[in-house]
Design an enzyme around this catalytic site. Structure first.
Site, short mmCIF file in Angstrom:
data_model
loop_
_atom_site.label_atom_id
_atom_site.label_comp_id
_atom_site.label_asym_id
_atom_site.label_seq_id
_atom_site.Cartn_x
_atom_site.Cartn_y
_atom_site.Cartn_z
N SER A 1 3.88 -0.69 24.74
CA SER A 1 3.48 -1.86 25.53
C SER A 1 3.33 -1.49 27.01
CB SER A 1 4.49 -3.00 25.38
OG SER A 1 3.90 -4.23 25.71
N SER B 1 2.35 -9.68 26.16
CA SER B 1 1.72 -8.39 25.83
C SER B 1 0.96 -8.39 24.52
CB SER B 1 2.76 -7.27 25.81
OG SER B 1 3.11 -6.92 27.13
N LYS C 1 -2.59 -7.17 24.63
CA LYS C 1 -3.00 -5.77 24.49
C LYS C 1 -3.75 -5.51 23.19
CE LYS C 1 0.64 -3.74 27.40
NZ LYS C 1 1.38 -4.93 27.84
#
Length: 506
Positions: free
Chosen positions: A339, A138, A141
């Site tokens: 997230s 993640s 992101k």
């Protein structure tokens, strides 16, 4: 080198005392009180820890922590970094490596790469395979945030509209990209639920009454803004079944969750239809006192021409009601804090549309990669399979994330600074709220600000911290090929970031 206890500087003793209080509080107090206590403890210690950030000619400051060391009151309250002082000592690379190398040891298999950079000078202070392509989880992101802020702009909002249908007893709920719709009334102070379906239904009912419409109303919905497969073939079916993500639509409640308070477990497999059914129920409650009725079933409207290229409904349709989302900056903040895979994928497709690309997964990966290059974050094309980091096919070096965090913190692009408030705070907020509570990491609580990343064999942490001498350091650590479930891998990253917070490293 490590100093003896008798020679320990006052700022180091203050930091250790604050950490001890934090550790004791975390064991016994609820999380809500922890935040208040942590901030109260951080105020005096922060003044000792970061003198290098104060302008040299200023008088002694009032006892308040700098903005970049405070938890934002809201995601829209973007902290501002004070001018960095070149007088603060820069850590020596050899000393940083001596601190980090023993900590970045994989537990049971795999290995870690990483990079640390001084934010003001750009000097690389630590580099262990920082240019090697890795599965970033993640942490990806962060690049999606950059692309969304650069293409859409921090202040942009997405509008969910109710349009007239082929006859006056049909209404079409039309998705404009807001996947954080709430079921109830619009919440002007919220990010999730900023636009509420109950408010949208009430406005629609007012328009129908004003037009003198009678009889039964049929609700249709238009989710044609996005194109391509709604489920990325790079995602494992087990991840979809577990609710890590759901089919992508430009119209969804609670980032495709049944309940905004429940952020785990299965998701709706047709988020647009679920939102339309909720809207129909809200419209039924809003119109029945006026003698109108609403059909039980909702229908998917035929896709208009130009599907997936930014259109919303057919030309000539009357807008009966509309409700706008929270800003892109606020949504980026929520994406980073929680997230949220679904929100990340939606923002990627919306960024693609804003750049003239199709609103598809291919468009999303293309725009995220292109904006990373354009912003000077990636030196060349990136290998991306999605934009949330859920796919194992992504390959991004730690050095790219270091440059991304530097771009966000530097202030050179005001659009990117809007992402600052989204970084989780160690031991306090977001995906770091339950970490940094043991003796080895408590010194980093309240100081480390970083985006987390976790897959079965992957763990990552990229962010920034102010060290003991007042230098702003940016870092990225990525572990690949790790033993699943090994708790030591997360501990390794948290201890490494804590070491940077405590670093004099000279």
């Amino acid at each position: 080198m490590t100093k003896t206890a008798g020679a320990e500087p006052r700022r180091h003793r203050a930091r250790r005392a604050a950490a001890a209080v934090v550790a004791r509080v975390r064991k016994s107090w609820p999380a809500a009180l922890l935040v208040a206590v942590l901030l109260a403890v951080a105020i005096p210690s922060a003044l000792l820890v970061v003198p290098g950030f104060l302008a040299p000619d200023q008088p002694a400051p009032a006892p308040a922590a700098p903005a970049w060391q405070q938890v934002p009151a809201t995601l829209s309250a973007v902290p501002a970094l004070a001018p960095l002082s070149a007088a603060a000592a820069i850590p020596r690379p050899a000393a940083v490596a001596a601190q980090l190398d023993p900590l970045l040891a994989a537990d049971g298999g795999g290995n870690f790469t990483g990079q640390v950079q001084d934010a003001l000078t750009g000097e690389v202070l630590f580099d262990r395979g920082g240019a090697d392509a890795r599965v970033p989880a993640s942490n990806l992101k962060l690049l999606t945030a950059v692309a969304a802020l650069r293409t859409l702009g921090p202040d942009h909002r997405f509008s969910t509209k109710v349009l007239s249908g082929p006859d006056n007893r049909q209404v079409v709920l039309t998705g404009g990209g807001d996947v954080l719709l709430g079921a109830g009334a619009s919440d002007p102070d919220g990010v999730r639920g900023h636009a509420g379906l109950a408010t949208l239904a009430a406005r629609t009912a007012d328009s129908l009454r004003s037009a003198g419409v009678t009889g039964e109303i049929t609700v249709r919905f238009d989710d044609s803004l996005f194109s391509g497969p709604a489920l990325n073939p790079a995602w494992g079916l087990g991840d979809v079944a577990a609710g890590e993500v759901a089919p992508l639509a430009p119209l969804a409640l609670n980032a495709a969750r049944y309940d905004p308070a429940v952020t785990t477990g299965p998701r709706p497999q047709d988020p647009a239809a679920a939102a339309a059914a909720e809207f129909a129920g809200q419209l039924r409650a809003a119109v029945e006192p006026a003698g109108l009725t609403v059909a039980a079933a909702v229908e998917r409207a035929p896709a208009p021409a130009g599907t997936g290229t930014g259109t919303g409904g057919e030309a000539g349709q009357e807008v009966l009601a509309a409700a706008d989302s929270a800003t892109v900056a606020e949504q980026v903040g929520a994406m980073l804090q929680d997230s949220d895979n679904y929100l990340a994928e939606a923002l990627g497709r919306l960024a693609a549309l804003a750049s003239g690309r199709p609103g598809s997964n291919d468009g999303a990966t293309a725009v995220v990669g292109a904006e990373a290059v354009a912003a000077g974050i990636a030196p060349g094309p990136l290998q991306l399979a999605d934009v949330s980091g859920l796919a194992m096919g992504n390959q991004v070096p730690a050095g790219t994330f270091v440059r991304a965090v530097t771009a966000i913190t530097s202030g050179l692009d005001d659009r990117l600074r809007a992402a600052l408030a989204g970084f989780p705070v160690a031991g306090v907020s977001g995906t770091l709220d339950s970490r940094y509570g043991d003796d080895a990491t408590a010194r980093g609580a309240g100081l480390v600000r970083a985006k987390t990343g976790t897959l079965n064999t992957v763990i990552a942490l990229s962010g920034y911290v102010v060290d003991a001498d007042g230098r702003l350091l940016v870092f990225s650590f990525i572990g690949n090929g790790l033993t699943p479930g090994a708790a030591g891998n997360r501990a390794a990253l948290d201890r490494a970031a804590t070491a940077l917070a405590a670093c004099g490293c000279r």
